[in-house]
Design a protein around this motif. Structure first.
Motif, PDB file in Angstrom:
ATOM      1  N   ALA A  20       0.826  -1.208   0.000  1.00 37.37           N
ATOM      2  CA  ALA A  20       0.000   0.000   0.000  1.00 37.37           C
ATOM      3  C   ALA A  20       0.861   1.260   0.000  1.00 37.37           C
ATOM      4  N   ARG A  23       2.143   1.685  -3.555  1.00 35.84           N
ATOM      5  CA  ARG A  23       1.167   1.456  -4.619  1.00 35.84           C
ATOM      6  C   ARG A  23       1.099   2.609  -5.609  1.00 35.84           C
ATOM      7  N   ASP A  24       1.267   3.825  -5.122  1.00 35.68           N
ATOM      8  CA  ASP A  24       1.120   4.998  -6.000  1.00 35.68           C
ATOM      9  C   ASP A  24       2.338   5.231  -6.886  1.00 35.68           C
ATOM     10  N   GLN A  25       3.410   4.471  -6.668  1.00 31.95           N
ATOM     11  CA  GLN A  25       4.622   4.633  -7.464  1.00 31.95           C
ATOM     12  C   GLN A  25       4.594   3.638  -8.631  1.00 31.95           C
ATOM     13  N   ASP A  26       5.430   3.887  -9.596  1.00 36.62           N
ATOM     14  CA  ASP A  26       5.468   3.028 -10.787  1.00 36.62           C
ATOM     15  C   ASP A  26       6.427   1.860 -10.543  1.00 36.62           C
ATOM     16  N   TYR A  27       6.028   0.947  -9.656  1.00 38.98           N
ATOM     17  CA  TYR A  27       6.842  -0.207  -9.320  1.00 38.98           C
ATOM     18  C   TYR A  27       6.092  -1.500  -9.666  1.00 38.98           C
ATOM     19  N   GLU A 110       5.162   6.836   4.319  1.00 37.41           N
ATOM     20  CA  GLU A 110       5.801   7.856   3.477  1.00 37.41           C
ATOM     21  C   GLU A 110       7.333   7.817   3.612  1.00 37.41           C
ATOM     22  N   ALA A 113       8.521   4.897   1.434  1.00 37.93           N
ATOM     23  CA  ALA A 113       8.476   5.280   0.020  1.00 37.93           C
ATOM     24  C   ALA A 113       9.654   6.174  -0.338  1.00 37.93           C
TER      25      ALA A 113
END
Length: 263
Positions: A20, A23-27, A110, A113
């Motif tokens: 989670a 999730r918002d990253q391009d991984y 955060e 990330a």
């Protein structure tokens, strides 16, 4: 292509929290529940980053990072420990074994990330540059390359030289404490090693001592080496035995360092 990240933890809840957080990253995210499965997945499809717990059934995170660093195709893979073990000794152990970062649980998503992004950027820049530098050196050339051990560790440096089957002299030195050693390589194998400054050590003991360094400088010079092999082991075998010795030494000595010296 998106960076491939392997998340290793026997706690499925932690796996979900990590996924989670990223999730918002391009991984491209993959999971494993223990070190044995993780190593098999990494061998089949090498990731760009491993995020791992330490205490897991079967193969622990300590063993996993050791196996990753001793495997040529995985040796430069960035590795972040995400674990409930948060003592100074545990952090030191993680960095000695080759971790790029160490984040204790509980953690802020955060922060994880941010650390993942930082490690991936640093790895792409430093390891890419190191590979190009090594490939530019031919066995008969007088050229060489140098750098800082904070950027590429002794273990990763040796694996690079093994992969490229380099012949020459690798000089390692550090200022605190003042130490200097020489490692002679033939076709990607360390054949002999000596301490010039520092504790009295020769041959394989010099290699094991140098593997403990996390700071300092290195210089490699390509030149002919005609010496009897006093080491008798591949670099992979040296890394595995060196990690075992460091693990044993840290348990016996009970080393503790101030927090400020760790990160």
């Amino acid at each position: 292509m998106p960076a491939k990240i392997l998340v290793v933890d026997d706690d499925l809840w932690i796996q979900r929290v990590v996924l989670a957080a990223l999730r918002d990253q391009d991984y491209a995210l993959t999971t494993a529940s223990d070190g044995t499965v993780a190593l098999a997945k990494a061998m089949a499809d090498p990731p760009d980053l491993v995020i791992s717990d330490v205490m897991m059934p079967g193969m622990s995170g300590w063993t996993l990072v050791t196996r990753v660093r001793a495997t040529p195709r995985l040796a430069l893979t960035p590795f972040i420990f995400l674990t409930a073990l948060d003592s100074a000794e545990d952090k030191l152990q993680g960095f000695r074994l080759g971790a790029d970062d160490y984040l204790p649980k509980p953690f802020r998503p955060e922060e994880l990330a941010a650390r993942v992004a930082s490690v991936l950027r640093r790895s792409q820049h430093l390891h890419g540059a190191a590979r190009e530098q090594v490939r530019e050196v031919t066995p008969t050339s007088a050229r060489g390359f140098n750098g800082n051990l904070e950027d590429i560790g002794v273990a990763s440096l040796l694996v690079l030289l093994e992969m490229e089957r380099k012949t020459g002299l690798l000089v390692l030195h550090r200022d605190h404490p003042q130490e200097r050693c020489r490692l002679f390589l033939t076709q990607g194998r360390v054949v002999d090693a000596f301490m010039d400054v520092g504790p009295e050590a020769r041959h394989v003991d010099t290699v094991y001592h140098a593997l403990q360094w996390s700071a300092g400088q290195f210089e490699f010079r390509a030149l002919p080496v005609e010496m009897r092999d006093q080491i008798g082991s591949s670099i992979t075998a040296l890394l595995l035995e060196g990690a075992r010795r460091m693990d044993e030494s840290s348990r016996d000595d009970g080393i503790e360092l101030p927090e400020g010296d760790m990160l």
